[in-house]
Design a protein around this motif. Structure first.
Motif, PDB file in Angstrom:
ATOM      1  N   LEU A 282     -16.403  -7.086  38.499  1.00 27.80           N
ATOM      2  CA  LEU A 282     -16.809  -6.804  37.154  1.00 27.80           C
ATOM      3  C   LEU A 282     -17.165  -5.237  37.160  1.00 27.80           C
ATOM      4  O   LEU A 282     -17.887  -4.841  37.885  1.00 27.80           O
ATOM      5  N   SER A 283     -16.590  -4.295  36.098  1.00 30.61           N
ATOM      6  CA  SER A 283     -16.957  -3.000  36.130  1.00 30.61           C
ATOM      7  C   SER A 283     -17.232  -2.796  34.750  1.00 30.61           C
ATOM      8  O   SER A 283     -16.658  -3.122  33.884  1.00 30.61           O
ATOM      9  N   VAL A 284     -18.384  -2.060  34.497  1.00 33.93           N
ATOM     10  CA  VAL A 284     -19.009  -1.481  33.259  1.00 33.93           C
ATOM     11  C   VAL A 284     -19.609  -0.251  33.018  1.00 33.93           C
ATOM     12  O   VAL A 284     -19.851   0.200  34.095  1.00 33.93           O
ATOM     13  N   ARG A 285     -19.781   0.090  31.822  1.00 31.00           N
ATOM     14  CA  ARG A 285     -20.233   1.490  31.881  1.00 31.00           C
ATOM     15  C   ARG A 285     -21.773   1.390  31.650  1.00 31.00           C
ATOM     16  O   ARG A 285     -22.270   0.478  31.016  1.00 31.00           O
ATOM     17  N   GLU A 286     -22.672   2.431  32.239  1.00 35.47           N
ATOM     18  CA  GLU A 286     -24.015   2.568  31.867  1.00 35.47           C
ATOM     19  C   GLU A 286     -24.407   2.281  30.525  1.00 35.47           C
ATOM     20  O   GLU A 286     -23.717   3.052  29.798  1.00 35.47           O
ATOM     21  N   GLY A 287     -25.530   1.468  30.125  1.00 38.10           N
ATOM     22  CA  GLY A 287     -25.521   1.121  28.949  1.00 38.10           C
ATOM     23  C   GLY A 287     -25.109  -0.120  28.394  1.00 38.10           C
ATOM     24  O   GLY A 287     -25.648  -0.519  27.391  1.00 38.10           O
ATOM     25  N   ASP A 288     -23.917  -0.360  28.382  1.00 38.40           N
ATOM     26  CA  ASP A 288     -23.220  -1.539  28.092  1.00 38.40           C
ATOM     27  C   ASP A 288     -23.866  -2.905  28.589  1.00 38.40           C
ATOM     28  O   ASP A 288     -24.686  -2.737  29.598  1.00 38.40           O
ATOM     29  N   SER A 289     -23.644  -3.927  27.917  1.00 36.60           N
ATOM     30  CA  SER A 289     -23.862  -5.155  28.447  1.00 36.60           C
ATOM     31  C   SER A 289     -22.878  -5.627  29.560  1.00 36.60           C
ATOM     32  O   SER A 289     -21.896  -5.556  29.285  1.00 36.60           O
ATOM     33  N   SER A 290     -23.271  -6.405  30.528  1.00 37.20           N
ATOM     34  CA  SER A 290     -22.701  -6.968  31.358  1.00 37.20           C
ATOM     35  C   SER A 290     -22.874  -8.576  31.289  1.00 37.20           C
ATOM     36  O   SER A 290     -24.016  -8.957  30.997  1.00 37.20           O
ATOM     37  N   VAL A 291     -21.571  -9.208  31.493  1.00 38.22           N
ATOM     38  CA  VAL A 291     -21.344 -10.698  31.304  1.00 38.22           C
ATOM     39  C   VAL A 291     -20.948 -11.090  32.479  1.00 38.22           C
ATOM     40  O   VAL A 291     -19.614 -10.844  32.660  1.00 38.22           O
ATOM     41  N   ILE A 292     -21.429 -11.866  33.455  1.00 37.56           N
ATOM     42  CA  ILE A 292     -21.021 -12.568  34.670  1.00 37.56           C
ATOM     43  C   ILE A 292     -20.889 -14.021  34.355  1.00 37.56           C
ATOM     44  O   ILE A 292     -21.849 -14.736  34.130  1.00 37.56           O
ATOM     45  N   ASN A 293     -19.596 -14.471  34.486  1.00 37.44           N
ATOM     46  CA  ASN A 293     -19.419 -15.766  34.223  1.00 37.44           C
ATOM     47  C   ASN A 293     -19.107 -16.696  35.574  1.00 37.44           C
ATOM     48  O   ASN A 293     -18.866 -16.122  36.555  1.00 37.44           O
ATOM     49  N   CYS A 294     -19.601 -18.056  35.298  1.00 45.10           N
ATOM     50  CA  CYS A 294     -19.358 -18.955  36.625  1.00 45.10           C
ATOM     51  C   CYS A 294     -18.960 -20.199  36.133  1.00 45.10           C
ATOM     52  O   CYS A 294     -19.595 -20.628  34.920  1.00 45.10           O
ATOM     53  N   THR A 295     -18.180 -21.115  36.708  1.00 41.80           N
ATOM     54  CA  THR A 295     -17.850 -22.399  36.486  1.00 41.80           C
ATOM     55  C   THR A 295     -18.273 -23.260  37.501  1.00 41.80           C
ATOM     56  O   THR A 295     -18.067 -22.883  38.733  1.00 41.80           O
ATOM     57  N   TYR A 296     -18.817 -24.596  37.318  1.00 40.89           N
ATOM     58  CA  TYR A 296     -19.101 -25.452  38.277  1.00 40.89           C
ATOM     59  C   TYR A 296     -18.427 -26.627  37.953  1.00 40.89           C
ATOM     60  O   TYR A 296     -18.345 -27.074  36.860  1.00 40.89           O
TER      61      TYR A 296
ATOM     62  N   LEU B  37     -24.207 -14.997  33.006  1.00 37.23           N
ATOM     63  CA  LEU B  37     -25.434 -14.142  33.030  1.00 37.23           C
ATOM     64  C   LEU B  37     -25.334 -13.124  32.302  1.00 37.23           C
ATOM     65  O   LEU B  37     -24.173 -12.237  32.592  1.00 37.23           O
ATOM     66  N   ARG B  38     -25.920 -12.533  31.667  1.00 38.24           N
ATOM     67  CA  ARG B  38     -25.877 -11.381  30.667  1.00 38.24           C
ATOM     68  C   ARG B  38     -26.924 -10.322  30.985  1.00 38.24           C
ATOM     69  O   ARG B  38     -28.103 -10.576  30.809  1.00 38.24           O
ATOM     70  N   ILE B  39     -26.605  -8.921  31.172  1.00 40.48           N
ATOM     71  CA  ILE B  39     -27.275  -8.279  31.458  1.00 40.48           C
ATOM     72  C   ILE B  39     -27.288  -7.050  30.528  1.00 40.48           C
ATOM     73  O   ILE B  39     -26.361  -6.441  30.596  1.00 40.48           O
ATOM     74  N   ALA B  40     -28.489  -6.830  29.747  1.00 40.31           N
ATOM     75  CA  ALA B  40     -28.307  -6.071  28.719  1.00 40.31           C
ATOM     76  C   ALA B  40     -28.648  -4.528  29.097  1.00 40.31           C
ATOM     77  O   ALA B  40     -29.556  -4.506  30.016  1.00 40.31           O
ATOM     78  N   ASP B  41     -28.260  -3.469  28.349  1.00 35.89           N
ATOM     79  CA  ASP B  41     -28.347  -2.040  28.826  1.00 35.89           C
ATOM     80  C   ASP B  41     -28.288  -1.943  30.434  1.00 35.89           C
ATOM     81  O   ASP B  41     -29.329  -1.628  31.113  1.00 35.89           O
ATOM     82  N   THR B  42     -27.088  -2.279  30.925  1.00 34.32           N
ATOM     83  CA  THR B  42     -26.862  -2.310  32.371  1.00 34.32           C
ATOM     84  C   THR B  42     -27.010  -0.792  33.016  1.00 34.32           C
ATOM     85  O   THR B  42     -26.506   0.162  32.454  1.00 34.32           O
ATOM     86  N   GLN B  43     -27.907  -0.916  33.928  1.00 34.79           N
ATOM     87  CA  GLN B  43     -28.204   0.506  34.681  1.00 34.79           C
ATOM     88  C   GLN B  43     -27.491   0.581  36.047  1.00 34.79           C
ATOM     89  O   GLN B  43     -27.068  -0.278  36.743  1.00 34.79           O
ATOM     90  N   THR B  44     -27.540   1.815  36.567  1.00 30.91           N
ATOM     91  CA  THR B  44     -26.849   2.065  37.849  1.00 30.91           C
ATOM     92  C   THR B  44     -27.638   1.168  38.966  1.00 30.91           C
ATOM     93  O   THR B  44     -26.705   0.619  40.024  1.00 30.91           O
TER      94      THR B  44
END
Lengths: 114, 116
Positions: free
Chosen positions: A10-24, A74-81
């Protein structure tokens, strides 16, 4: 047997939100975990959610659980380096007294573009 | 500091050599395990233990031995190293059952092993 699936990158720009998905697949999962692995380091627990919860928020982290679809995010708000790392999803199933085995996904490598 | 300690951090072996990777924890965890991590393969369980004197095989046990003589220590032995065992090895520990399982596993910082 149990299986945990994640996308690998997953690639995102700094400051954007990241969403990482998982299924089980294991419907008897009790706890679900997110671990973070920084380069050259071991895995550190980020957060966890119990299977009777829908959502858990912890500062910039939001975990969403859809038990019907067996989907965890998993959502990471305001993604940082500094968030650049590999994120592992893991589930612990209720295998009776003394349950202890975690099943891990292969990990999602998050790259944050400055 | 409390946690899981792995030694050494780096090791280079020649094919056929043997060695022991050390793992120690000071949290009185019953459960201890060894994983190897390879690119694109995630974490694969090698061996695990639920208490002193008790060990069992995981997904990829061949070429490795373990023992658990104390609660604290869980060494991993490579009997005759092969290039296919080049990997990063992690030790992890946890409480079992009615212990505080919300924290999942505690991992060591890893041993990076190269077999030439």
């Amino acid at each position: 047997g149990e299986d945990v699936e994640q996308s690998l990158f997953l690639s995102v720009r700094e400051g954007d939100s990241s969403v990482i998905n998982c299924t089980y697949t294991d419907s008897s999962s009790t706890y679900l975990y997110w671990y973070k692995q920084e380069p050259g380091a071991g895995l550190q627990l980020l957060t966890y959610i119990f299977s009777n919860m829908d959502m858990k928020q912890d500062q910039r982290l939001t975990v969403l659980l859809n038990k019907k679809d067996k989907h965890l995010s998993l959502r990471i708000a305001d993604t940082q380096t500094g968030d650049s790392a590999i994120y592992f999803c893991a589930e612990r199933s209720d295998s009776g007294a003394g349950s202890y085995q975690l099943t891990f996904g292969k990990g999602t490598k998050l790259s944050v573009i400055p | 500091n409390a946690g899981v300690t792995q030694t050494p951090k780096f090791q280079v072996l020649k094919t056929g050599q043997s060695m022991t990777l050390q793992c120690a924890q000071d949290m009185n965890h019953e459960y201890m395990s060894w994983y190897r991590q390879d690119p694109g393969m995630g974490l694969r369980l090698i061996h695990y233990s639920v208490g002193a004197g008790i060990t069992d095989q995981g997904e990829v046990p061949n070429g490795y031995n373990v023992s658990r003589s104390t609660t604290e220590d869980f060494p991993l032995r490579l009997l005759s190293a092969a290039p296919s065992q080049t990997s990063v090895y992690f030790c992890a520990s946890s409480y079992i059952g009615t212990g505080d399982i919300t924290y999942g596993y505690t991992f060591g910082s890893g041993t990076r092993l190269t077999v030439v």
